[in-house]
Design an enzyme around this catalytic site. Structure first.
Site, PDB file in Angstrom:
ATOM      1  N   HIS A  18       0.799  -1.230   0.067  1.00  0.00           N
ATOM      2  CA  HIS A  18      -0.051  -0.133   0.023  1.00  0.00           C
ATOM      3  C   HIS A  18       0.775   1.326  -0.019  1.00  0.00           C
ATOM      4  CE1 HIS A  18      -3.133  -2.552   2.305  1.00  0.00           C
ATOM      5  NE2 HIS A  18      -3.470  -2.655   1.226  1.00  0.00           N
ATOM      6  N   LYS A  42     -16.313  -7.609   5.562  1.00  0.00           N
ATOM      7  CA  LYS A  42     -15.684  -8.430   6.567  1.00  0.00           C
ATOM      8  C   LYS A  42     -15.556  -7.771   7.867  1.00  0.00           C
ATOM      9  CE  LYS A  42     -12.176 -10.423   5.156  1.00  0.00           C
ATOM     10  NZ  LYS A  42     -10.596 -11.041   4.708  1.00  0.00           N
ATOM     11  N   ARG A  91      -2.103  -6.210  -8.312  1.00  0.00           N
ATOM     12  CA  ARG A  91      -0.961  -7.263  -8.168  1.00  0.00           C
ATOM     13  C   ARG A  91      -1.059  -8.530  -9.129  1.00  0.00           C
ATOM     14  NH1 ARG A  91      -3.219  -7.649  -1.720  1.00  0.00           N
ATOM     15  NH2 ARG A  91      -4.880  -6.887  -3.107  1.00  0.00           N
ATOM     16  N   SER A 129      -2.962  -7.560   3.281  1.00  0.00           N
ATOM     17  CA  SER A 129      -3.034  -7.414   4.639  1.00  0.00           C
ATOM     18  C   SER A 129      -3.486  -8.878   5.254  1.00  0.00           C
ATOM     19  CB  SER A 129      -4.099  -6.445   4.865  1.00  0.00           C
ATOM     20  OG  SER A 129      -4.069  -5.418   4.444  1.00  0.00           O
TER      21      SER A 129
HETATM   22  P1  ADP Z   1      -6.031  -6.014   0.821  1.00  0.00           P
HETATM   23  O1  ADP Z   1      -6.414  -6.513  -0.685  1.00  0.00           O
HETATM   24  O2  ADP Z   1      -4.489  -6.215   1.221  1.00  0.00           O
HETATM   25  O3  ADP Z   1      -6.796  -6.500   1.753  1.00  0.00           O
HETATM   26  P2  ADP Z   1      -7.007  -3.358   0.593  1.00  0.00           P
HETATM   27  O4  ADP Z   1      -8.489  -3.486   0.458  1.00  0.00           O
HETATM   28  O5  ADP Z   1      -6.563  -2.705   1.908  1.00  0.00           O
HETATM   29  O6  ADP Z   1      -5.972  -4.674   0.757  1.00  0.00           O
HETATM   30  O7  ADP Z   1      -6.317  -2.538  -0.606  1.00  0.00           O
HETATM   31  C1  ADP Z   1      -6.684  -1.536  -1.299  1.00  0.00           C
HETATM   32  C2  ADP Z   1      -5.695  -1.483  -2.245  1.00  0.00           C
HETATM   33  O8  ADP Z   1      -4.615  -1.238  -2.231  1.00  0.00           O
HETATM   34  C3  ADP Z   1      -6.146  -2.742  -3.350  1.00  0.00           C
HETATM   35  O9  ADP Z   1      -7.188  -2.576  -3.972  1.00  0.00           O
HETATM   36  C4  ADP Z   1      -4.896  -2.451  -4.174  1.00  0.00           C
HETATM   37  O10 ADP Z   1      -5.256  -1.688  -5.233  1.00  0.00           O
HETATM   38  C5  ADP Z   1      -3.732  -2.058  -3.547  1.00  0.00           C
HETATM   39  N1  ADP Z   1      -2.877  -2.812  -2.858  1.00  0.00           N
HETATM   40  C6  ADP Z   1      -3.087  -4.016  -1.674  1.00  0.00           C
HETATM   41  N2  ADP Z   1      -1.892  -4.377  -1.703  1.00  0.00           N
HETATM   42  C7  ADP Z   1      -1.183  -4.176  -2.567  1.00  0.00           C
HETATM   43  C8  ADP Z   1       0.302  -4.650  -3.001  1.00  0.00           C
HETATM   44  N3  ADP Z   1       0.929  -5.531  -2.288  1.00  0.00           N
HETATM   45  N4  ADP Z   1       0.831  -3.945  -4.211  1.00  0.00           N
HETATM   46  C9  ADP Z   1       0.070  -3.102  -4.641  1.00  0.00           C
HETATM   47  N5  ADP Z   1      -1.186  -2.737  -4.506  1.00  0.00           N
HETATM   48  C10 ADP Z   1      -1.731  -3.238  -3.314  1.00  0.00           C
END
Ligand code: ADP
Length: 169
Positions: A18, A42, A91, A129
Site C-alpha cells: 500500500h 468482513k 498485483r 493485509s
Molecule cells: P488487501 O487487498 O491487502 O486487503 P485493501 O483492500 O486494503 O487490501 O487494498 C486497497 C488497495 O490497495 C487494493 O485494491 C490494491 O489496489 C492495493 N494493494 C493492496 N496490496 C497491494 C500490494 N501488495 N501491491 C500493490 N497494491 C496493493
C-alpha cells in the site's frame, strides 16, 4: 488543473505494498486522499482509528497525502471531494477482474471518475493485509511486510487478538 485522486482500501493493516502505491501516486498527482473504509463486508481486525493511526505513522508525513475514514459510495465521495480519479495497485492477474468490475461500476455511477492502475512493485506482488495477519498470528516476522514504524504495534496487537481467540475456544 485539479489533480486530486483517491486511494481507497481497508488497510487492515497498511502494508509496504500500500505504502509503495501511495508514495508513487503522491509524486504523480497534486493531492492523494487515502480513504479508509469504515464499513467493510468482513469484520476488520483493527478499528477504524487504529487503521488510520497506522497510515498516519506510515505516510502522514507526505505533504500532499490526506488520510480519512470513509463510508458510503466511493463514486459519491469522489464527487464530493472533487477527485478526478481512483488510484489502485494491481498485483497478480487475480486482482484484475474484480478491479475492472469496480472501475466500470464507479464510472457508471460517476462518469467523471476514472480509475488509474499502478503496477505493484514485484517484491510486493503477493503481499496482502490478510497474509500479514496470518503470519503474525502464527508468531512469524512481519517486518518485511509492514512499515518499520508500526510493525511492533501491529504484531503485538495481532498476538493479543489471537491469544484471546485461543482462550475462548
Ligand atoms: P488487501 O487487498 O491487502 O486487503 P485493501 O483492500 O486494503 O487490501 O487494498 C486497497 C488497495 O490497495 C487494493 O485494491 C490494491 O489496489 C492495493 N494493494 C493492496 N496490496 C497491494 C500490494 N501488495 N501491491 C500493490 N497494491 C496493493
Amino acid at each position: 488543473m485539479n489533480n486530486t485522486v483517491i486511494c481507497p482500501g481497508s488497510f487492515d493493516p497498511v502494508t509496504l505494498g500500500h505504502v509503495d502505491i501511495i508514495k508513487r501516486a503522491s509524486k504523480m498527482f497534486d493531492k492523494v486522499i487515502v480513504a479508509v473504509l469504515v464499513n467493510m463486508s468482513k469484520t476488520p481486525s483493527f478499528t477504524i482509528d487504529e487503521r488510520i493511526g497506522f497510515l498516519k505513522k506510515a505516510v502522514g508525513d507526505i505533504e500532499n497525502v490526506e488520510i480519512v475514514g470513509f463510508s458510503g459510495l466511493l463514486a459519491d465521495y469522489a464527487k464530493e471531494r472533487g477527485a478526478k480519479a481512483v488510484v489502485k495497485g494491481l498485483r497478480a492477474m487475480s486482482d484484475f477482474e474484480y478491479e475492472f468490475q469496480m472501475a466500470l461500476t464507479n464510472k457508471k455511477l460517476n462518469p467523471e471518475l476514472d480509475t488509474v492502475f499502478l503496477t505493484t512493485d514485484s517484491q510486493y506482488m503477493y503481499l496482502s493485509s490478510s497474509m500479514v495477519k496470518q503470519i503474525a498470528s502464527l508468531g512469524g516476522d512481519i517486518s518485511y511486510f509492514v512499515p518499520a514504524c508500526i510493525h511492533e504495534q501491529v504484531f503485538e496487537r495481532l498476538k493479543i487478538t489471537e491469544t484471546r481467540k485461543d482462550l475462548s475456544k
